[in-house]
Design a protein around this motif. Structure first.
Motif, PDB file in Angstrom:
ATOM      1  N   ILE A 130       0.836  -1.210   0.000  1.00  0.00           N
ATOM      2  CA  ILE A 130       0.000   0.000   0.000  1.00  0.00           C
ATOM      3  C   ILE A 130       0.865   1.252   0.000  1.00  0.00           C
ATOM      4  O   ILE A 130       1.533   1.556   0.969  1.00  0.00           O
ATOM      5  N   SER A 132      -0.247   4.884  -1.147  1.00  0.00           N
ATOM      6  CA  SER A 132      -1.236   5.669  -1.852  1.00  0.00           C
ATOM      7  C   SER A 132      -1.655   6.863  -1.016  1.00  0.00           C
ATOM      8  O   SER A 132      -1.464   6.894   0.185  1.00  0.00           O
ATOM      9  N   GLY A 137      -6.359   5.238  -1.016  1.00  0.00           N
ATOM     10  CA  GLY A 137      -5.972   4.185  -0.079  1.00  0.00           C
ATOM     11  C   GLY A 137      -6.706   4.286   1.244  1.00  0.00           C
ATOM     12  O   GLY A 137      -7.775   4.879   1.320  1.00  0.00           O
ATOM     13  N   GLU A 150       2.672   1.773   7.343  1.00  0.00           N
ATOM     14  CA  GLU A 150       1.663   2.074   6.308  1.00  0.00           C
ATOM     15  C   GLU A 150       1.417   3.585   6.244  1.00  0.00           C
ATOM     16  O   GLU A 150       1.345   4.162   5.161  1.00  0.00           O
ATOM     17  N   ALA A 154       2.218   6.446   3.223  1.00  0.00           N
ATOM     18  CA  ALA A 154       1.266   7.469   2.750  1.00  0.00           C
ATOM     19  C   ALA A 154       1.898   8.856   2.880  1.00  0.00           C
ATOM     20  O   ALA A 154       1.758   9.710   1.990  1.00  0.00           O
TER      21      ALA A 154
END
Ligand code: HEC
Length: 171
Positions: A130, A132, A137, A150, A154
């Motif tokens: 991930i 995004s 996301g 995570e 981002a």
């Protein structure tokens, strides 16, 4: 008795490390220094989090708070109209102010989510993959319940997205 003062002055005179943006002054220099601070904080965060496993929560929270404090409005306020001298900011910063502010806000939200995730002690392994912005996301709320890596990804994506769109190429 003047010696301590002289020593202090001596320290002030030690030249700052050579930096690419050498000539900038005033608010342009301030925002460049702020960006470099972000870069250092992101380096610390990457070192802590990239394994996707255990991390030093206190260190992550501290660095994530630095990113949070220097993004959002604290960032856009450093880009007053006309502040272009010795700057690599593209004119789009002042024609697409909404797009610019959105990325600065997303960085703030991602950094806050990262700090919360570390505060929650979330250790579920990072899923990888991930990378995004929020539009595509997980939301900041979801990110705060995942491994802080995570939210880091981002955050890092907002840096790149903004530089791609609003900063001149090359260094
Ligand atoms: C909202 C847009 C935006 C976001 C988000 C953003 N930047 Fe920047 N960044 C810029 C712009 C524009 C410049 C060029 C500033 C100038 O030259 O006046 C810049 C410049 C830089 C520089 C060069 C500073 C120098 O010494 O000249 C670094 C390093 C940097 N950014 C790191 C980061 C990092 C790391 C992040 C994410 C944590 C980030 N930036 C997020 C817009 C952004």
């Amino acid at each position: 008795m003047f010696r301590p003062l002289l020593i202090c002055m001596g320290l002030l005179l030690v030249p700052a490390p050579a930096i690419a943006h050498g000539k900038a002054t005033g608010i342009v220099k301030e925002r460049m220094d702020q960006m470099v601070m972000l870069k250092d904080a992101m380096k610390t965060l990457k070192d802590e989090l990239a394994s996707g496993g255990a991390y030093d929560a206190a260190r992550v929270i501290e660095a994530a708070r630095i990113v949070e404090r220097h993004s959002g409005q604290a960032m856009t306020a450093k880009f007053p109209e006309g502040s272009t001298k010795h700057s690599k900011a593209l004119s789009d910063v002042w024609t697409d102010t909404d797009g610019f502010a959105t990325l600065a806000d997303e960085l703030e939200a991602a950094a806050a989510a990262m700090a919360t995730a570390a505060l929650n002690g979330t250790t579920a392994p990072a899923t990888g993959g991930i990378v995004s912005l929020f539009s595509a996301g997980p939301s900041p709320d979801e990110l705060s319940r995942l491994h802080p890596f995570e939210a880091f990804k981002a955050a890092a994506e907002t840096c790149s997205a903004c530089h791609r769109k609003f900063r001149m190429k090359g260094s």
